[in-house]
Design an enzyme around this catalytic site. Structure first.
Site, short mmCIF file in Angstrom:
data_model
loop_
_atom_site.label_atom_id
_atom_site.label_comp_id
_atom_site.label_asym_id
_atom_site.label_seq_id
_atom_site.Cartn_x
_atom_site.Cartn_y
_atom_site.Cartn_z
N HIS A 53 -9.10 3.78 -1.38
CA HIS A 53 -7.54 3.31 -1.39
C HIS A 53 -7.07 2.58 -2.45
O HIS A 53 -7.20 1.43 -2.51
CB HIS A 53 -7.40 2.44 0.03
CG HIS A 53 -5.96 2.21 0.32
ND1 HIS A 53 -4.88 2.95 -0.12
CD2 HIS A 53 -5.70 1.10 0.99
CE1 HIS A 53 -3.64 2.22 0.16
NE2 HIS A 53 -4.14 1.08 1.10
N CYS A 110 -13.11 0.71 8.21
CA CYS A 110 -12.41 0.01 6.80
C CYS A 110 -12.46 1.17 5.85
O CYS A 110 -13.26 1.48 5.49
CB CYS A 110 -12.82 -1.07 6.38
SG CYS A 110 -12.98 -2.46 7.99
N CYS A 133 0.90 -1.11 -0.15
CA CYS A 133 0.02 -0.05 -0.07
C CYS A 133 0.97 1.45 0.18
O CYS A 133 0.39 2.57 -0.12
CB CYS A 133 -0.98 -0.12 1.21
SG CYS A 133 -1.57 -1.52 1.38
N LYS A 139 -9.96 6.66 4.13
CA LYS A 139 -11.37 6.54 4.45
C LYS A 139 -12.45 6.79 3.66
O LYS A 139 -13.44 6.18 3.12
CB LYS A 139 -11.47 6.93 5.84
CG LYS A 139 -12.69 6.66 6.71
CD LYS A 139 -12.56 5.15 7.04
CE LYS A 139 -13.81 4.39 7.11
NZ LYS A 139 -14.80 4.83 6.12
#
Lengths: 110, 387
Positions: B336, B210, B87, B332
């Site tokens: 992502h 998440c 990430c 958030k």
């Protein structure tokens, strides 16, 4: 079973073929007592592919008495009963349905 | 004597994040690339002499991404390569571009962070991301990415008394600012009540704790001091570059309530930039889960260890607070797209330091920070930028 470096005596779980500390590649197997302390836990509701049928399931992280740490399923302890810092017993088990995996562990009451 | 070369950003671009069934991965990359060239002054595409792509290859049907991106955006025959650090792949790309410019090997480098994740189903992604731990000793138990952060959350709650309400307040803040960002996946506010009632993913984390898998791309154009002044009236400079790693497996970490690579990378960046955590006026941190943002406050020194929950409760990370964090919505609200995220954070900090962030502008921001975590903390990149 964990491993112990024949040269410097460092103990590993999960086992390692090479010693991280002294770079020695001579290791011996070492039997663990199965005693440990619960460090953290989670209950998986959104399961990855292949695990949908058994969800929700609870996973714990346990620090082992002899050294090292493992992740495993909890067996006879409910999520409500789980307390970080509690003593637990690690039980090795055999996967009968999935021969490729063979060995796994469960976290149980001592 | 060795000449000290400053490296700056002269062009930025940011595509819309979310469900992008309308675009292929190379088309996603094209949007911010074009914007970034137009954003710089008098920059021709031919002047760019390398293209670094930050992306995680496993999500794409397309193999060897830099090849297809370089062709589509018209960078052939210039040098191009991929960087991967889960990430944090976007920040890894920025770091290699920085090295290329700093060393003098390249003068102008474009960095594109791009990811198309929604070609895969959620359960496939859960399985793929769950393998970010040790596949032999962890994944066989059905670990998931949220599950790993849930381990951090449970431990953090136990250790410091952090609550689910405090975690929910992170989501409330980030959706509040995300609602002001036209590039966000989600542009709606949420309430603590709604978050706490949302579906369980991995106890103690719920759906609203998440971030969402998304498609998207962002781009920055980097160059040396000499050229930067010609290509932009207000370049933004890299002042501190931190990068560190930590054990792949949570089983080999010193504790379960902090990310050691983030602590280390932060220290490096502060030292190089010669600033303190309290000097940071705006920050973009890696809030892949709400608990991750709470840990970031502590790991970066915005507050003391264990006080991250209190920091959000007191609204210290809102504009007007001690250190405004993720005022673009964070992972958030933006979503992502893993390879794009680090570049997206950098684009937002550049906007803040130029003073062009509109409704979500932090007044007179001069020093900003990006904190991009790869995997479950295996990689962290912390960069400090200044106008």
């Amino acid at each position: 079973m964990g491993t112990k470096c024949e040269k410097c005596g460092e103990i590993y779980f999960p086992p390692r073929a090479d010693c991280l500390k002294c770079l020695n590649d001579k290791i011996e197997w070492m039997e663990y007592s199965g005693k440990g302390i619960l460090q953290s836990f989670t209950t998986i509701h959104a399961a990855p592919k292949g695990f949908e049928d058994i969800a929700p399931y609870t996973l714990g992280i346990v620090d082992l008495k002899e050294g090292g740490r493992l992740i495993a399923w909890t067996k006879d302890i409910s999520e409500e009963e789980l307390r970080i810092g509690m003593s637990v017993k690690i039980v090795p088990r055999i996967f009968e349905e999935i021969p490729e995996i063979k060995l796994y562990y469960t976290i149980e009451k001592p | 004597m060795v000449e000290i070369v400053k490296v700056g950003i002269v062009g930025i671009g940011h595509g819309r994040f979310g469900n992008r069934n309308d675009a292929t991965v190379q088309e996603l990359a094209f949007e911010p690339f074009k914007q970034a060239i137009q954003d710089a002054k008098n920059l021709r595409r031919e002047d760019i002499d390398a293209l670094v792509v930050g992306s995680v290859p496993e999500y794409h049907m397309q193999r060897s991404l830099p090849g297809v991106v370089a062709e589509y955006v018209g960078m052939n025959p210039k040098s191009t390569w991929l960087t991967e650090a889960a990430c944090a792949s976007g920040s890894a790309a920025i770091r290699t571009a920085y090295m290329a410019v700093k060393s003098g090997m390249h003068d102008i480098v474009a960095v594109i962070g791009v990811q198309k994740m929604r070609e895969l189903s959620t359960d496939e992604i859960l399985a793929l991301m769950g393998r970010v731990g040790d596949v032999q000793w962890e994944s066989i138990f059905g670990t998931t990415f949220p599950g790993y952060y849930a381990f951090y959350a449970s431990r953090h709650m136990h250790e410091f008394g952090t609550t689910m309400e405090q975690m929910a307040q992170i989501a409330v803040k980030n959706h509040h600012y995300g609602a002001m960002n036209p590039n966000s996946f989600f542009q709606k506010e949420v309430t603590v009540e709604r978050i706490l009632k949302s579906e369980e993913v991995a106890f103690p984390l719920k759906v609203f704790d998440c971030c969402a898998n998304a498609d998207g791309a962002a781009c920055v154009i980097m160059t040396n001091e000499k050229l930067a002044k010609k290509l932009n009236d207000s370049p933004v400079w890299f002042e501190g570059m931190g990068s560190a790693s930590a054990a792949m497996s949570l089983l080999r970490r010193p504790n379960l309530y902090e990310i050691p690579s983030a602590v280390e990378a932060g220290k490096q960046a502060y030292k190089l930039a010669n600033v303190k955590p309290s000097d940071i006026q705006v920050a973009e941190v890696h809030d892949c889960f709400t608990i991750a943002e709470i840990m970031a406050y502590e790991n970066l020194g915005f507050c003391d260890k264990g006080k991250g929950g209190k920091f959000i409760e007191d609204k210290q990370s809102y504009i007007g607070g001690k250190t405004p964090v993720n005022v673009d919505g964070g992972l958030k609200a933006k979503g992502h797209p893993v390879g794009a995220t680090g570049v997206s954070m950098t684009v937002e900090i550049v906007k803040q330091l130029r003073g062009i962030a509109g409704k979500r502008q932090v007044p007179d921001a001069q020093i900003g920070l990006t904190h991009n975590v790869g995997g479950i903390g295996q990689y962290t990149f912390v960069n400090i930028l200044r106008r």
